[in-house]
Design a protein around this motif. Structure first.
Motif, short mmCIF file in Angstrom:
data_model
loop_
_atom_site.label_atom_id
_atom_site.label_comp_id
_atom_site.label_asym_id
_atom_site.label_seq_id
_atom_site.Cartn_x
_atom_site.Cartn_y
_atom_site.Cartn_z
N SER A 1 4.93 7.31 -5.63
CA SER A 1 6.38 7.42 -5.50
C SER A 1 6.97 6.12 -4.93
O SER A 1 8.13 5.82 -5.14
N GLU B 1 -6.87 12.48 -5.76
CA GLU B 1 -7.39 11.72 -4.62
C GLU B 1 -6.67 12.22 -3.38
O GLU B 1 -5.44 12.31 -3.37
N HIS C 1 -1.23 -1.71 -4.18
CA HIS C 1 -2.46 -1.05 -3.75
C HIS C 1 -2.15 0.44 -3.64
O HIS C 1 -1.87 0.95 -2.56
N GLY C 2 -2.14 1.09 -4.76
CA GLY C 2 -1.86 2.53 -4.77
C GLY C 2 -3.16 3.30 -4.66
O GLY C 2 -4.20 2.73 -4.29
N PRO C 3 -3.14 4.58 -4.97
CA PRO C 3 -4.38 5.34 -4.97
C PRO C 3 -5.42 4.67 -5.87
O PRO C 3 -5.08 4.13 -6.92
N PHE D 1 0.87 -1.17 0.00
CA PHE D 1 0.00 0.00 0.00
C PHE D 1 0.91 1.23 0.00
O PHE D 1 1.77 1.36 0.86
N GLY D 2 0.70 2.12 -0.93
CA GLY D 2 1.55 3.31 -0.93
C GLY D 2 1.20 4.22 -2.07
O GLY D 2 0.45 3.84 -2.99
N ASP D 3 1.76 5.43 -2.05
CA ASP D 3 1.50 6.35 -3.14
C ASP D 3 2.41 6.01 -4.32
O ASP D 3 3.26 5.13 -4.24
#
Lengths: 470, 369
Positions: free
Chosen positions: A235, A388, A249-251, A231-233
């Motif tokens: 970058s 988002e 599992h990004g935005p 899970f992360g943005d």
């Protein structure tokens, strides 16, 4: 309760690091990347221990863990302290900013997965008899089948947004795969309580490692684990794009699309839209961040803004609270400034600013909040059209129905409100949509037999052909 | 009752010892500044600098505090100025060695040297314990090679302790370039290549008991094999910042609590800052002390580098190098550290828990996931 130090768990055994990080209510041990890599060299032993436990027993362990998680006293910290369910709610609320009501809601989601693990696995495996996983082979619908584990471990790099995402990794235990968890900075509580609940229920300690660590440590975990959830943005996730070992599992960039056949009834859809945007404090990737309509965009946006203006900051323990505060006020200020900056670009208007008497950024009871914001954009190219943020935010766009699918871009969830059969077929065929809700259903609505994002069983197992001499 | 110090070396220095060290430093500063700013011995760069600055450091600098009259040294000068400009006149007829620091692309920073690297490592040798770094045993140098002084310095260290030194090829610039491009797989492959070389040497050559390497390579080597099992008794480490947890992990697990771990802080410009012995008693915190008076480390206010921070506070690291070969006043390093009090072993300020400058500043994350 005395000061809490949350240790790491190395194969379930508490380890107090010299390096610590403060989160609200606790000091959290921070382990170095080398320690994670070194531990992961021994993870196959933990997988072997889990493999020897029959699936039926693992389901029972998960069920008991669900009860511990929901209402039990479990160890927290490394000084013999215990945590009740109420402690957990207070502590998580204080560090993540979610009001108690939302923490309890998330708690229920997690407990549901533990309590109903049999049904969850049925959905994930499409009804596989779990004894196949015990023996390595068996029969399904009269046909010999064999599945093998593709990994000895599941690494999980978790966010702090919302405790509910922890429900995604829990089935790994029932699927006989040890987990190595890197908690989000502001939510060490949830994965730690789940791990302790599983241990209390009889899960082998070795199956549960908990590594609060830096970005470098997260990368070490992702490199060493056989399979991972990240899970992360962008970058962080871009480094793993195309890596088949890592499920990203990004935005979510989740959206609601309203068809031309239903748009004249838009007033009746406001509650579905409000729920899509603001459920769970707007903190889930399945919250809608864009609404696309073929007509009435500005009117719909204004009405939604008025509806969401009713969602206001409340005390953390107010049962009516739905808006989450920010544990780090600087983050709220930065998001607020970014939106204001982009509103200077012509072609967008903040309709929420007209719908409420207070500013978007607000202090309440010493906590910082961002109030729901609906922006009407005249074009999908506007800087605010597909964004988002970590609060209830959405843009509303107007475009012909036949242009929508070519403009939406990758979208975790799309709720398509239409009865147009031909368009539904196009939506079903779109590779850009990860989960499709057909009808007036909020994007945030989840059926657990329809895996949220990816399918953990398919991440962790592969089918092989098997033939035996009769 | 036990003394509240990790070791006798950690005891605070006496006031007399601190005063004596300061006096010695002031005398050394006068001698070095006089050397570099006197026409008979000084370098073209500093003589010209003094002319333009319109003051005469050779006469006006009486002690270390007077060096605050110099601005912070601009390290680009080491890239832009021809090396001949740094050569003291007294050494004009002696060929010099050129050592480089850092660098990934373009012209690297360089410094000239004759004996400094040998002197630094001879002094450092005196701090090593023979039971962990046995005399007459061999070393493996598993660190950066090429134009760095480490290549020669570690070999010198091995030699003056009666042993020989094995080497491998390691180009850190290639690794930096890979990481800069986001090619993590290539960087990882290169690390494996380095570790392969190191372990091959250790497995096939006897009497290697001492190792120089970086923390990352040390960890990676120990993920393949037991270094203690291969005979390693002491590891001297440098190159990157280490948190107390990393130091503990390397000592307790990587080196199995059996080989000694000696972290150092240094570079081509400074020499070698030694650490007090690390242990659980001191929370595995590493405090470095510059090789004073040849180099001085201050921990300064980032907004006003003329001001020291208080003991126990964090600030930016400032380095001054003071040898006859090289004078470099007040270079602001790209590191921050906590200022520590003088100790019995090193009666001058120390710098603790060094980490990259600005490491604690955050970033804004957008999106929900």
């Amino acid at each position: 309760m005395s000061a809490i130090h949350i240790p790491a768990l190395r194969f379930g055994v508490p380890y107090r690091s010299v390096d610590t990080l403060s989160t609200t209510g606790a000091q959290v041990s921070q382990v170095n990347s080398g320690l994670i890599r070194r531990d992961m060299l021994r993870i196959a032993d933990a997988a072997a221990e889990l493999q020897d436990i029959p699936s039926k027993r693992l389901l029972a362990i998960c069920h008991d863990a669900g009860e511990f998680f929901l209402s039990g006293r479990v160890p927290v910290g490394d000084a013999g302290q215990e945590q009740t369910a109420d402690d957990y709610v207070r502590q998580t609320s204080a560090s993540c900013g979610l009001p108690h009501a939302l923490v309890r809601n998330n708690m229920g989601k997690i407990a549901h997965v533990l309590l109903e693990m049999g049904a969850i696995l049925k959905g994930l495996t499409r009804g596989l008899d779990l004894s196949v996983l015990d023996a390595g082979m068996g029969e399904q619908q009269g046909v010999p089948v064999s599945f093998y584990r593709t990994a000895d471990s599941l690494g999980v790099v978790l966010p702090s947004n919302s405790p509910g995402v922890n429900s995604l990794w829990i089935p790994a235990i029932a699927l006989k795969v040890p987990v190595a968890l890197k908690p989000g900075r502001d939510d060490p509580w949830t994965p730690y309580r789940i791990a302790q609940s599983l241990i209390a229920a009889g899960c082998p300690r070795s199956a549960l490692s908990f590594y609060p660590t830096s970005h470098e440590g997260a990368h070490a975990l992702l490199a060493a684990a056989g399979r991972s959830l990240l899970f992360g943005d962008a970058s962080i996730t871009k480094r793993y794009a195309g890596d088949p070992r890592v499920e990203l599992h990004g935005p979510g960039y989740s959206k609601v699309l309203i068809g031309a056949d239903r748009i004249e009834g838009w007033r009746d859809l406001i509650e579905v839209l409000a729920s899509s945007v603001a459920a769970n404090g707007g903190r889930s990737c399945i919250n809608a961040s864009t609404i696309i309509v073929p007509a009435h965009g500005r009117e719909l946006a204004a009405a939604l803004a008025r509806r969401l203006a009713e969602v206001i900051p409340r005390d953390a323990d107010d049962p009516q609270a739905v808006l989450a505060g920010f544990a780090n006020p600087v983050m709220a200020e930065s998001i607020n400034a970014a939106i204001d900056h982009d509103l200077e670009e012509p072609g967008a208007i903040d309709l929420s600013a007209q719908a409420r008497a207070t500013p978007r950024l607000l202090q309440h009871q010493g906590r910082t909040f961002l109030q729901p914001t609906v922006v009407f954009c005249q074009s999908s190219g506007h800087a605010l059209a597909n964004r988002e943020f970590l609060f209830p935010y959405c843009s509303v766009l107007e475009m012909p129905q036949d242009e929508m699918l070519s403009r939406i871009g990758p979208s975790l969830v799309v709720s398509a409100i239409t009865d147009d059969h031909a368009w539904r077929r196009e939506l079903l065929a779109s590779p850009l949509i990860h989960r499709l809700n057909l009808g007036a259903m909020p994007t945030s609505h989840v059926h657990w037999d329809q895996p949220h994002e990816g399918n953990l069983f398919e991440v962790l197992y592969r089918r092989r052909a098997v033939q035996t001499v009769a | 009752m036990n003394a509240p110090y990790a070791s006798p070396a950690h005891r605070p220095a006496s006031a007399a010892a601190v005063a004596a060290a300061a006096k010695k430093l002031d005398a050394h500063v006068r001698a070095i500044v006089s050397w570099h700013f006197s026409p008979a011995t000084g370098s073209p760069f500093w003589l010209e600098w003094a002319r333009k600055a319109r003051w005469n450091p050779a006469k006006e600098v009486k002690g270390f505090k007077d060096l605050l009259r110099f601005p912070n040294f601009a390290d680009d000068l080491l890239r832009d100025e021809p090396n001949e400009r740094w050569v003291p006149k007294a050494y004009a007829k002696r060929p010099y060695m050129i050592f480089e620091t850092g660098g990934t692309t373009g012209m690297p920073k360089q410094r000239v040297s004759w004996q400094d690297h040998l002197i630094d490592y001879s002094e450092f040798s005196l701090t090593l314990e023979d039971r962990y770094f046995p005399k007459n045993s061999h070393w493996l140098m598993a660190g950066p090679t090429g134009p760095r002084r480490l290549r020669l310095a570690i070999e010198h260290l091995a030699n003056i302790r009666g042993g020989s030194c094995y080497h491998l090829d390691l180009d850190p610039r290639w690794v930096k370039r890979c990481l800069g491009k986001g090619d993590y797989a290539q960087a990882e492959a290169y690390k494996e290549h380095v570790v392969d070389q190191a372990i091959t040497i250790l497995r096939n050559r006897k009497n290697i008991h001492c190792l120089f390497t970086t923390p990352k390579i040390l960890e990676a080597m120990a993920e393949r094999t037991s270094l203690v099992g291969l005979g390693i008794k002491g590891v001297f480490c440098g190159g990157t910042s280490m948190t107390p947890q990393v130091v503990r992990f390397l000592s307790e697990e990587v080196l199995e609590g059996k080989a000694q771990f000696v972290p150092t802080y240094g570079n081509t410009l400074m020499g070698l800052a030694c650490s007090l012995p690390v242990s659980a008693n001191d929370g595995w915190s590493v405090t470095y002390h510059a090789p004073q008076p040849r180099a001085v480390l201050r921990v300064v206010n980032p907004d006003d580098a003329t001001q020291d921070v208080a003991v126990g506070a964090w600030g930016r690291v400032e380095l001054t190098t003071l040898t006859k070969e090289f004078f470099m006043p007040r270079l602001l390093e790209r590191d921050e550290a906590m200022r520590k009090q003088p100790t019995a072993r090193y009666p001058w300020d120390g710098v603790a828990d060094v980490r990259p400058f600005g490491a604690q500043s955050g970033k804004i994350i957008e999106g929900v996931y």
